[in-house]
Write a protein that holds these residues in place. Structure first.
Motif, mmCIF file in Angstrom:
data_model
loop_
_atom_site.group_PDB
_atom_site.id
_atom_site.type_symbol
_atom_site.label_atom_id
_atom_site.label_comp_id
_atom_site.label_asym_id
_atom_site.label_seq_id
_atom_site.Cartn_x
_atom_site.Cartn_y
_atom_site.Cartn_z
ATOM 1 N N THR A 93 -5.835 7.550 13.327
ATOM 2 C CA THR A 93 -4.649 7.677 12.481
ATOM 3 C C THR A 93 -3.830 6.390 12.497
ATOM 4 O O THR A 93 -3.361 5.928 11.453
ATOM 5 C CB THR A 93 -3.796 8.881 12.938
ATOM 6 O OG1 THR A 93 -4.605 10.060 12.874
ATOM 7 C CG2 THR A 93 -2.574 9.066 12.057
ATOM 8 N N GLY A 94 -3.662 5.809 13.674
ATOM 9 C CA GLY A 94 -2.923 4.548 13.783
ATOM 10 C C GLY A 94 -3.595 3.427 13.020
ATOM 11 O O GLY A 94 -2.930 2.621 12.341
ATOM 12 N N LEU A 95 -4.921 3.347 13.096
ATOM 13 C CA LEU A 95 -5.658 2.320 12.372
ATOM 14 C C LEU A 95 -5.571 2.530 10.859
ATOM 15 O O LEU A 95 -5.478 1.571 10.094
ATOM 16 C CB LEU A 95 -7.117 2.295 12.830
ATOM 17 C CG LEU A 95 -7.345 1.745 14.242
ATOM 18 C CD1 LEU A 95 -8.763 2.063 14.708
ATOM 19 C CD2 LEU A 95 -7.082 0.256 14.285
ATOM 20 N N ALA A 98 -2.200 1.307 9.801
ATOM 21 C CA ALA A 98 -2.187 -0.158 9.815
ATOM 22 C C ALA A 98 -2.945 -0.710 8.608
ATOM 23 O O ALA A 98 -2.505 -1.666 7.965
ATOM 24 C CB ALA A 98 -2.785 -0.679 11.115
ATOM 25 N N ALA A 99 -4.091 -0.086 8.284
ATOM 26 C CA ALA A 99 -4.876 -0.534 7.134
ATOM 27 C C ALA A 99 -4.107 -0.326 5.840
ATOM 28 O O ALA A 99 -4.111 -1.192 4.964
ATOM 29 C CB ALA A 99 -6.215 0.210 7.085
ATOM 30 N N ARG A 100 -3.424 0.803 5.729
ATOM 31 C CA ARG A 100 -2.622 1.060 4.529
ATOM 32 C C ARG A 100 -1.530 0.004 4.374
ATOM 33 O O ARG A 100 -1.197 -0.391 3.269
ATOM 34 C CB ARG A 100 -1.999 2.450 4.585
ATOM 35 C CG ARG A 100 -2.963 3.536 4.262
ATOM 36 C CD ARG A 100 -2.287 4.886 4.172
ATOM 37 N NE ARG A 100 -3.266 5.887 3.824
ATOM 38 C CZ ARG A 100 -3.253 7.129 4.264
ATOM 39 N NH1 ARG A 100 -2.307 7.530 5.074
ATOM 40 N NH2 ARG A 100 -4.182 7.981 3.909
ATOM 41 N N SER A 112 -10.372 -1.412 7.243
ATOM 42 C CA SER A 112 -10.560 0.024 7.458
ATOM 43 C C SER A 112 -11.830 0.342 8.243
ATOM 44 O O SER A 112 -12.014 1.471 8.659
ATOM 45 C CB SER A 112 -10.564 0.775 6.136
ATOM 46 O OG SER A 112 -11.640 0.339 5.336
ATOM 47 N N ARG A 113 -12.701 -0.626 8.485
ATOM 48 C CA ARG A 113 -13.927 -0.346 9.225
ATOM 49 C C ARG A 113 -13.676 0.208 10.617
ATOM 50 O O ARG A 113 -14.402 1.096 11.054
ATOM 51 C CB ARG A 113 -14.807 -1.592 9.277
ATOM 52 C CG ARG A 113 -15.515 -1.804 7.957
ATOM 53 C CD ARG A 113 -16.580 -2.869 8.038
ATOM 54 N NE ARG A 113 -17.088 -3.102 6.705
ATOM 55 C CZ ARG A 113 -17.009 -4.244 6.063
ATOM 56 N NH1 ARG A 113 -16.480 -5.301 6.634
ATOM 57 N NH2 ARG A 113 -17.485 -4.361 4.852
ATOM 58 N N THR A 143 -9.029 13.530 4.584
ATOM 59 C CA THR A 143 -8.148 13.121 3.498
ATOM 60 C C THR A 143 -7.387 11.847 3.848
ATOM 61 O O THR A 143 -6.686 11.317 3.008
ATOM 62 C CB THR A 143 -7.128 14.234 3.166
ATOM 63 O OG1 THR A 143 -6.380 14.509 4.353
ATOM 64 C CG2 THR A 143 -7.827 15.479 2.681
ATOM 65 N N ALA A 144 -7.557 11.333 5.041
ATOM 66 C CA ALA A 144 -6.815 10.145 5.451
ATOM 67 C C ALA A 144 -7.262 8.899 4.716
ATOM 68 O O ALA A 144 -6.585 7.896 4.716
ATOM 69 C CB ALA A 144 -6.973 9.926 6.963
#
Length: 146
Positions: A93-95, A98-100, A112-113, A143-144
């Motif tokens: 979730t944290g990654l 951060a990617a968003r 996002s990898r 759905t993330a």
């Protein structure tokens, strides 16, 4: 896996039980739901006792490995207590967040990898009795990607 070492979690039942507890970490997972995840619609009459045996085995594995998580008995079932930041779904979730935050700046999928590498629901998927409904937490994370 703990400290880079894959733990021998035992048979498929124990893997499914741990997967379900992990997907619902810090929340009570009712024994009846664990039974449904392991046996689906046809549990044996000894199902409750077998879940207790699975939990006992998992506690031993976690304790022997020095893992920071604990399985506690809480009515009407069990809860997996995991220190903050230790659960891969939290890291996932944290990654994702951060990617968003980098999407507008850098549209490259390389951000996002690490998220995709964390999300597997693998313990349950590798179990012979795995059913798609066994991963109760999947919709929350599938759905993330949005």
């Amino acid at each position: 896996m703990h400290n880079g070492v894959e733990l021998d979690l035992g048979g498929s039942r124990q893997r499914v039980v741990l997967a379900m507890l992990g997907l619902n970490a810090s929340r009570v997972m009712p024994t009846e739901q664990l039974i449904d995840a392991v046996w689906n619609t046809e549990p044996p009459t000894t199902a409750r006792a077998q879940i207790q045996i699975c939990v006992s085995g998992l506690r031993k594995v976690l304790t022997d490995a020095g893992a920071p998580m604990t399985i506690r008995t809480r009515a009407p079932g069990y809860v997996l207590e995991v220190p903050s930041g230790e659960l891969d779904t939290e890291q996932f979730t944290g990654l994702v967040e951060a990617a968003r935050g980098h999407v507008e700046v850098d549209r490259s999928p390389r951000r996002s990898r690490p998220c995709a590498a964390r999300w597997r629901c693998g313990a349950a998927r590798r179990s012979p009795g795995y059913k798609a409904t066994s991963c109760a937490g999947v919709p929350r994370y599938s759905t993330a990607r949005g």
